[in-house]
Design a protein around this motif. Structure first.
Motif, short mmCIF file in Angstrom:
data_model
loop_
_atom_site.label_atom_id
_atom_site.label_comp_id
_atom_site.label_asym_id
_atom_site.label_seq_id
_atom_site.Cartn_x
_atom_site.Cartn_y
_atom_site.Cartn_z
N PHE A 14 0.84 -1.21 0.00
CA PHE A 14 0.00 0.00 0.00
C PHE A 14 0.87 1.26 0.00
O PHE A 14 0.61 2.21 -0.72
N GLU A 17 2.47 1.59 -3.48
CA GLU A 17 1.45 2.04 -4.44
C GLU A 17 1.16 3.53 -4.28
O GLU A 17 0.79 4.21 -5.23
N ASN A 18 1.33 4.04 -3.06
CA ASN A 18 1.06 5.45 -2.79
C ASN A 18 2.31 6.32 -2.90
O ASN A 18 2.32 7.45 -2.40
N VAL A 206 -5.35 -2.88 4.93
CA VAL A 206 -5.32 -2.09 3.70
C VAL A 206 -6.70 -1.51 3.41
O VAL A 206 -6.83 -0.34 3.03
N SER A 210 -7.25 2.44 3.17
CA SER A 210 -7.79 2.99 1.92
C SER A 210 -9.04 3.81 2.18
O SER A 210 -9.22 4.89 1.61
N GLU A 211 -9.89 3.27 3.05
CA GLU A 211 -11.14 3.96 3.38
C GLU A 211 -10.84 5.31 4.04
O GLU A 211 -11.43 6.34 3.69
N LEU A 213 -8.07 7.04 3.86
CA LEU A 213 -7.36 7.91 2.93
C LEU A 213 -8.29 8.51 1.87
O LEU A 213 -7.98 9.55 1.29
N SER A 214 -9.42 7.84 1.63
CA SER A 214 -10.36 8.35 0.61
C SER A 214 -11.03 9.64 1.09
O SER A 214 -11.61 10.37 0.28
#
Lengths: 372, 130
Positions: A14, A17-18, A206, A210-211, A213-214
């Motif tokens: 993760f 990817e970021n 993850v 992700s949630e 960070l959204s």
């Protein structure tokens, strides 16, 4: 540039990817910064919400009977009267009163939940296990990740997943459901800001990150900004601002010794290192003392820098230092001789052959904004 | 890919050199270098009038991570320093080739400039280092 000997947290891919820049830290391959950069990550955390992967830290359950009594043998804090759902900061001490680690202890009801520093977790576990009585077991929660969500908007970001988080106060630590999964959520952190630390099953880490960070207020924050944030907030970094050679009095961490465990407390002493620590506490005159310093120039005064008095006599050494992005000053922590530790004392740091004046200052360097 | 202006010369230690009139050159660090360093928080500059040999460490650029020496690629005397970096060191990151310049040198041996890399050679070096 992946070092195969390094451990990975459940969020390793993760991070990459970021766009993270990864570095070795405490045996783990960890994100030091993301594309935003250290300074902007720091400022973002103070302004909105920053998400940190701190899964490298050690999470443990102490399971069995009389866990609080056993922990009080090792820690100079009140564990017996720690209410269920509350956590407390603690120092793990050796027989000489030296600091082996700093950690968080939570009364989780049927067990105690501990969070320790990554670099110390193997030694900590061995030390604790070696001193546990029959009937208690220390279990590492290796199947759990740990996320920190920090900053004034942290509450709004996390409340979108469970509104109950807004009801928590500083140092509350309870189980709550996030994304259908039982997580342990505390209102705490190491940035001086309001925020949360979330222990989540590794398989869900993850999805949760992700949630979070959204949310438009939330950005990923690396170890670089974590360091400047904690330093501005006057918080010690183990292995730098304290170690096995420093005791709680020298480290200016007297507040981390609970009243109940002090000489006049209801359960005075009785912890490893109690004799030297309570003696030092009574004398309040350590040879050296940890202080905060503010530089007279913008030049960062970093770890290892020697300190002198006005007559060029060596009086101490810097243990952490940086340019604080929020306070916009060169800030350091240092150990100085007793007598040079008073707020307002001028000392001189030798940087590249030149002497830079610094002033002993109270910490934190920025206001802490915990929700109590 | 970092920005490497074609009209400048480059040292292998990542400084750029721009020739002005009267054998004076302006020196700074490349876009590639500022990106590697990260956020610059402090710049220590030499005194005007100080003399240095090519290859001497004459300035220090400090990022949040570490302090890095900056070398003069040419021999000569410091004629001017970018004093605005004292309050705004971030100009080194934001505008490495203009506002982020570091110091100027009056060359005692103008031929030295010819030993420096052109933009293409420097681009090759950066590619190799990545």
């Amino acid at each position: 540039m992946t070092d195969t000997h390094l451990l990975k947290t459940p969020l390793h891919s993760f991070h990459i990817e970021n766009g993270a820049r990864m570095v070795p830290f405490a045996g783990y391959d960890m994100p030091v910064q993301y594309p935003l950069g250290v300074k902007q990550e720091h400022l973002h955390t103070r302004a909105k919400a920053g998400l940190f992967d701190v899964s490298h830290m050690g999470q443990f359950k102490l399971v069995g009977s009389n866990g609080a009594q056993a922990l009080e043998q090792l820690l100079p804090i009140d564990v017996i009267d720690l209410p269920e759902g509350k956590q407390r900061y603690a120092l793990l001490l050796n027989e000489q009163g030296g600091i082996l680690d700093d950690l968080m202890v939570t009364n989780a009801g049927s067990y105690h939940y501990l969070v320790v520093n990554a670099a110390c977790k193997v030694e900590d576990a061995a030390h604790i296990r070696a001193h546990l009585p029959e009937g208690l077991e220390l279990q590492e929660m290796a199947d759990h990740a740990l996320l920190a969500l920090q900053g004034p908007a942290a509450v709004d970001v996390l409340a979108t997943l469970n509104p109950a988080v807004a009801e928590l106060k500083f140092m509350d630590n309870v189980e709550l459901t996030l994304l259908g999964e039982t997580c342990r959520v505390s209102r705490s952190g190491y940035t001086g800001e309001d925020g949360y630390e979330i222990s989540v099953p590794a398989a869900k880490a993850v999805a949760l990150a992700s949630e979070l960070l959204s949310h438009e207020q939330c950005e990923l924050i690396g170890l670089g900004a974590r360091d400047s944030l904690r330093l501005e907030s006057g918080l010690c970094l183990y292995g730098h601002d304290m170690n096995a050679e420093t005791d709680p009095v020298s480290a200016s961490l007297i507040w981390a010794i609970s009243k109940a465990r002090r000489a006049d407390g209801e359960r005075a002493g009785g912890f490893m290192g109690a004799e030297p620590v309570l003696k030092a506490l009574a004398e309040k005159r350590p040879a050296k003392k940890r202080v905060g310093l503010i530089g007279s120039t913008r030049a960062p005064v970093r770890e290892g820098t020697q300190l002198f008095d006005a007559s060029d006599k060596p009086i101490g050494v810097v243990t952490s230092g940086t340019f604080g992005p929020s306070c916009e000053k060169s800030i350091s922590m240092a150990y100085v001789n007793f007598g040079e530790h008073e707020v307002g004392t001028e000392v001189f740091a030798e940087v590249r052959g030149k002497k830079i004046a610094m002033t002993v200052s109270k910490m934190p360097f920025v206001e802490q904004r915990y929700v109590r | 890919m970092s920005n490497i202006p074609a009209d400048l010369k480059y040292a292998d230690s990542h400084e750029w050199v721009r020739e002005e009139a009267n054998e004076v050159v302006v020196i700074g660090i490349s876009d590639y270098a500022q990106e590697k360093l990260g956020d610059v928080v402090f710049v220590e500059l030499p005194e005007v009038g100080e003399e240095f040999n090519a290859g001497d460490a004459v300035a220090v650029v400090e990022s949040v991570k570490a302090a890095s020496d900056i070398y003069t690629p040419v021999t000569g005397t410091i004629t001017e320093v970018n004093a605005s970096l004292e309050d705004s060191p971030e100009q080194v990151n934001e505008d490495a080739y203009e506002d982020g310049w570091l110091f100027k040198v009056k060359m005692s041996d103008p031929e030295e400039v010819n030993d420096l890399m052109d933009a293409d050679s420097y681009a090759d070096q950066c590619t190799e280092e990545d």
